[in-house]
Design an enzyme around this catalytic site. Structure first.
Site, PDB file in Angstrom:
ATOM      1  N   ILE A  94      33.219  37.882  -2.392  1.00 58.44           N
ATOM      2  CA  ILE A  94      32.520  36.770  -1.294  1.00 58.44           C
ATOM      3  C   ILE A  94      33.372  35.855  -1.175  1.00 58.44           C
ATOM      4  O   ILE A  94      33.380  35.179  -0.081  1.00 58.44           O
ATOM      5  CB  ILE A  94      31.071  36.588  -1.797  1.00 58.44           C
ATOM      6  CG1 ILE A  94      30.091  37.673  -2.072  1.00 58.44           C
ATOM      7  CG2 ILE A  94      30.386  35.548  -0.728  1.00 58.44           C
ATOM      8  CD1 ILE A  94      28.827  37.488  -2.492  1.00 58.44           C
ATOM      9  N   THR A  97      36.743  32.990  -2.871  1.00 59.39           N
ATOM     10  CA  THR A  97      37.561  32.625  -3.843  1.00 59.39           C
ATOM     11  C   THR A  97      37.760  30.964  -3.664  1.00 59.39           C
ATOM     12  O   THR A  97      38.441  30.638  -2.950  1.00 59.39           O
ATOM     13  CB  THR A  97      39.072  33.306  -3.662  1.00 59.39           C
ATOM     14  OG1 THR A  97      38.901  34.516  -3.295  1.00 59.39           O
ATOM     15  CG2 THR A  97      39.792  32.914  -4.524  1.00 59.39           C
ATOM     16  N   GLY A  98      37.140  30.545  -4.900  1.00 59.46           N
ATOM     17  CA  GLY A  98      37.070  28.859  -4.820  1.00 59.46           C
ATOM     18  C   GLY A  98      38.134  28.289  -5.825  1.00 59.46           C
ATOM     19  O   GLY A  98      38.998  28.878  -6.231  1.00 59.46           O
ATOM     20  N   GLU A 147      37.629  26.728  -8.399  1.00 59.34           N
ATOM     21  CA  GLU A 147      36.766  27.052 -10.042  1.00 59.34           C
ATOM     22  C   GLU A 147      36.355  28.483 -10.278  1.00 59.34           C
ATOM     23  O   GLU A 147      36.516  28.725 -11.219  1.00 59.34           O
ATOM     24  CB  GLU A 147      35.737  25.995 -10.352  1.00 59.34           C
ATOM     25  CG  GLU A 147      36.149  24.473 -10.264  1.00 59.34           C
ATOM     26  CD  GLU A 147      35.058  23.582  -9.693  1.00 59.34           C
ATOM     27  OE1 GLU A 147      33.865  24.218  -9.772  1.00 59.34           O
ATOM     28  OE2 GLU A 147      35.293  22.425  -9.622  1.00 59.34           O
ATOM     29  N   ALA A 148      36.056  29.012  -9.258  1.00 60.26           N
ATOM     30  CA  ALA A 148      35.271  30.283  -9.421  1.00 60.26           C
ATOM     31  C   ALA A 148      35.467  31.154  -8.447  1.00 60.26           C
ATOM     32  O   ALA A 148      35.919  30.844  -6.894  1.00 60.26           O
ATOM     33  CB  ALA A 148      33.809  30.081  -9.668  1.00 60.26           C
ATOM     34  N   GLU A 207      20.693  35.685  -8.347  1.00 59.62           N
ATOM     35  CA  GLU A 207      20.001  36.280  -7.068  1.00 59.62           C
ATOM     36  C   GLU A 207      21.069  36.089  -5.922  1.00 59.62           C
ATOM     37  O   GLU A 207      21.798  35.186  -5.779  1.00 59.62           O
ATOM     38  CB  GLU A 207      18.954  35.710  -6.911  1.00 59.62           C
ATOM     39  CG  GLU A 207      18.176  35.960  -5.500  1.00 59.62           C
ATOM     40  CD  GLU A 207      16.911  35.095  -5.052  1.00 59.62           C
ATOM     41  OE1 GLU A 207      16.150  35.470  -4.106  1.00 59.62           O
ATOM     42  OE2 GLU A 207      16.615  33.950  -5.761  1.00 59.62           O
ATOM     43  N   ASP A 215      27.628  17.433  -5.267  1.00 60.15           N
ATOM     44  CA  ASP A 215      28.522  18.248  -4.447  1.00 60.15           C
ATOM     45  C   ASP A 215      27.819  18.726  -3.199  1.00 60.15           C
ATOM     46  O   ASP A 215      28.037  19.737  -2.736  1.00 60.15           O
ATOM     47  CB  ASP A 215      29.245  19.006  -5.191  1.00 60.15           C
ATOM     48  CG  ASP A 215      30.534  19.470  -4.341  1.00 60.15           C
ATOM     49  OD1 ASP A 215      30.978  18.930  -3.546  1.00 60.15           O
ATOM     50  OD2 ASP A 215      31.158  20.835  -4.461  1.00 60.15           O
ATOM     51  N   TYR A 262      29.052  22.452   3.045  1.00 63.33           N
ATOM     52  CA  TYR A 262      29.612  23.760   2.220  1.00 63.33           C
ATOM     53  C   TYR A 262      28.720  24.292   1.109  1.00 63.33           C
ATOM     54  O   TYR A 262      29.282  25.433   0.685  1.00 63.33           O
ATOM     55  CB  TYR A 262      30.877  23.295   1.682  1.00 63.33           C
ATOM     56  CG  TYR A 262      31.861  22.840   2.756  1.00 63.33           C
ATOM     57  CD1 TYR A 262      32.845  23.595   3.001  1.00 63.33           C
ATOM     58  CD2 TYR A 262      32.060  21.477   3.458  1.00 63.33           C
ATOM     59  CE1 TYR A 262      33.775  23.337   4.203  1.00 63.33           C
ATOM     60  CE2 TYR A 262      32.922  21.029   4.362  1.00 63.33           C
ATOM     61  CZ  TYR A 262      34.067  22.212   4.668  1.00 63.33           C
ATOM     62  OH  TYR A 262      34.822  21.898   5.487  1.00 63.33           O
ATOM     63  N   ASN A 263      27.967  23.578   0.716  1.00 58.63           N
ATOM     64  CA  ASN A 263      27.072  24.136  -0.489  1.00 58.63           C
ATOM     65  C   ASN A 263      25.685  24.346  -0.187  1.00 58.63           C
ATOM     66  O   ASN A 263      24.935  24.372  -1.014  1.00 58.63           O
ATOM     67  CB  ASN A 263      27.400  22.893  -1.802  1.00 58.63           C
ATOM     68  CG  ASN A 263      28.523  23.478  -2.322  1.00 58.63           C
ATOM     69  OD1 ASN A 263      29.039  24.508  -2.362  1.00 58.63           O
ATOM     70  ND2 ASN A 263      29.307  22.365  -2.936  1.00 58.63           N
ATOM     71  N   ASP A 301      25.839  26.251  -5.632  1.00 54.00           N
ATOM     72  CA  ASP A 301      26.782  25.487  -6.332  1.00 54.00           C
ATOM     73  C   ASP A 301      26.455  24.392  -7.274  1.00 54.00           C
ATOM     74  O   ASP A 301      27.021  23.254  -6.694  1.00 54.00           O
ATOM     75  CB  ASP A 301      27.985  25.275  -5.170  1.00 54.00           C
ATOM     76  CG  ASP A 301      29.355  25.006  -5.860  1.00 54.00           C
ATOM     77  OD1 ASP A 301      29.334  25.008  -7.186  1.00 54.00           O
ATOM     78  OD2 ASP A 301      30.064  24.749  -5.376  1.00 54.00           O
TER      79      ASP A 301
HETATM   80  N1  LIG Z   1      23.708  33.216  -5.049  1.00 51.46           N
HETATM   81  C1  LIG Z   1      24.778  33.481  -3.915  1.00 51.46           C
HETATM   82  N2  LIG Z   1      24.259  34.356  -2.949  1.00 51.46           N
HETATM   83  C2  LIG Z   1      25.203  34.742  -1.774  1.00 51.46           C
HETATM   84  N3  LIG Z   1      26.626  34.129  -1.837  1.00 51.46           N
HETATM   85  C3  LIG Z   1      26.818  33.106  -2.761  1.00 51.46           C
HETATM   86  C4  LIG Z   1      25.836  32.728  -3.809  1.00 51.46           C
HETATM   87  N4  LIG Z   1      26.538  32.063  -4.553  1.00 51.46           N
HETATM   88  C5  LIG Z   1      27.636  31.649  -3.889  1.00 51.46           C
HETATM   89  N5  LIG Z   1      27.627  32.528  -2.628  1.00 51.46           N
HETATM   90  C6  LIG Z   1      28.999  32.373  -1.781  1.00 51.46           C
HETATM   91  O1  LIG Z   1      30.129  32.115  -2.527  1.00 51.46           O
HETATM   92  C7  LIG Z   1      30.497  30.716  -2.081  1.00 51.46           C
HETATM   93  C8  LIG Z   1      31.220  30.066  -3.410  1.00 51.46           C
HETATM   94  O2  LIG Z   1      30.207  29.772  -4.131  1.00 51.46           O
HETATM   95  P1  LIG Z   1      30.125  28.269  -4.775  1.00 51.46           P
HETATM   96  O3  LIG Z   1      30.065  27.297  -3.797  1.00 51.46           O
HETATM   97  O4  LIG Z   1      28.953  28.470  -5.800  1.00 51.46           O
HETATM   98  O5  LIG Z   1      31.526  28.455  -5.932  1.00 51.46           O
HETATM   99  P2  LIG Z   1      32.543  27.243  -5.647  1.00 51.46           P
HETATM  100  O6  LIG Z   1      33.508  27.488  -6.883  1.00 51.46           O
HETATM  101  O7  LIG Z   1      32.223  25.793  -5.595  1.00 51.46           O
HETATM  102  O8  LIG Z   1      33.398  27.600  -4.368  1.00 51.46           O
HETATM  103  P3  LIG Z   1      34.399  26.391  -3.820  1.00 51.46           P
HETATM  104  O9  LIG Z   1      35.305  26.002  -4.955  1.00 51.46           O
HETATM  105  O10 LIG Z   1      34.942  26.823  -2.809  1.00 51.46           O
HETATM  106  O11 LIG Z   1      33.487  25.417  -3.412  1.00 51.46           O
HETATM  107  C9  LIG Z   1      29.655  30.070  -1.298  1.00 51.46           C
HETATM  108  O12 LIG Z   1      30.131  29.428  -0.188  1.00 51.46           O
HETATM  109  C10 LIG Z   1      28.759  31.138  -0.825  1.00 51.46           C
HETATM  110  O13 LIG Z   1      29.285  31.813   0.433  1.00 51.46           O
HETATM  111 MG   LIG Z   2      30.965  25.582  -3.261  1.00 49.35          MG
END
Ligand SMILES: Nc1ncnc2c1ncn2[C@@H]1O[C@H](COP(=O)(O)OP(=O)(O)OP(=O)(O)O)[C@@H](O)[C@H]1O
Ligand SMILES: [Mg+2]
Length: 260
Positions: free
Chosen positions: A60, A62-63, A65-66, A149, A195, A199-200, A214
């Site tokens: 879904i 690639t961020g 951190e995760a 979820e 944060d 975006y979140n 997030d």
């Molecule tokens: N529970 C969820 N259900 C559906 N999509 C999700 C869920 N959690 C995260 N995502 C998707 O995955 C993306 C990244 O999730 P999240 O913001 O938690 O991680 P992140 O490591 O902060 O990413 P980034 O470094 O890009 O900010 C979100 O923008 C969203 O599109």
């Molecule tokens: Mg995020």
């Protein structure tokens, strides 16, 4: 030695097979090669043995951190967030964690910090939900893996707030719900998201209701930087919603959401 290695490879093959990793396209495959190091693969395998994961789906996101993946659970769709041990923002993570009173006894080893971070996101999501905020239900953590979820339907995640076209009236309606969520987060959950931005926050297309996501970096009110983080969240939200005619000052918004 050789036998050991063979055994190891067989085990990984079996784990991959058991997970029935769908090979959608070469891109997601490449990504999976990077994320699924041997310990992570083993942990995913354990989660599938417990019946929590039935099949891994596609990537879904690639961020920094995760990485977040879709998966099928036994009853519902899941989102699987896998924190990288070698994250580029590790130093920042460490500062957040070591100042959080809930994590004072954490050994400051890299992987342990990442595992604590993963558990912290689980706890933060739980606390936010208990306060009445719409956020993904956290299901389980295993080392650097958070299972929650899936906010979406048929493998399609809800869109980010920043990608949803809204008219003025819809934008204002969403703003007021977000303000109420910020108030609940502060006064009931005693957390600062830290944060919060377009975006979140996801938007459920069915009823345009916002979903906070997030929360790994979210901190309790006692955290030495909590005020500063709250102020930043407030500025982000006001900046985004000014396009829908929201003209509150940061002080006005703060007074609405702060614990008295
Ligand atoms: N529970 C969820 N259900 C559906 N999509 C999700 C869920 N959690 C995260 N995502 C998707 O995955 C993306 C990244 O999730 P999240 O913001 O938690 O991680 P992140 O490591 O902060 O990413 P980034 O470094 O890009 O900010 C979100 O923008 C969203 O599109
Ligand atoms: Mg995020």
């Amino acid at each position: 030695m050789r036998r050991d290695l063979e055994k190891k490879v067989r085990r990984i093959d079996k784990a991959t097979d058991d997970l029935r990793v769908r090979e959608k396209d070469s891109d997601s495959l490449k990504l999976e090669e990077n994320v699924f190091d041997v310990p992570t693969l083993k942990n995913l395998y354990n989660l599938s043995r417990k019946g929590i994961i039935e099949a891994m789906g596609g990537s879904i996101s690639t961020g920094k951190e995760a990485n977040v993946f879709h998966a099928d659970g036994s009853e519902r769709e899941l989102a699987i967030k896998i924190y990288r041990i070698n994250t580029s923002t590790f130093k920042a993570m460490e500062a957040y964690i070591t100042k959080d009173p809930r994590f004072v006894n954490i050994r400051p080893k890299k992987r342990d910090i990442v595992f604590a971070w993963t558990r912290k996101e689980f706890q933060n999501l739980k606390r936010a939900r208990s306060a009445g905020i719409r956020a993904p239900e956290p299901i389980i953590t295993e080392k650097n893996i958070l299972i929650m979820e899936f906010m979406g339907e048929n493998e399609v995640p809800f869109p980010l707030l920043k990608n949803v076209a809204l008219d003025k009236e819809e934008g204002q309606r969403i703003y007021h719900i977000i303000v109420e969520y910020m108030r609940l987060l502060n006064t009931e959950a005693k957390l600062v998201h830290a944060d919060l931005s377009e975006y979140n926050i996801l938007i459920d297309p069915k009823d345009l209701s916002p979903v906070f996501i997030d929360m790994g970096q979210s901190v309790t009110l006692e955290h030495p930087n909590a005020r500063e983080f709250l102020h930043r969240d407030v500025l982000n939200i006001l900046r985004y919603f000014s396009r829908f005619g929201i003209k509150e000052s940061p002080e006005e918004l703060l007074s609405k959401i702060k614990a008295k």
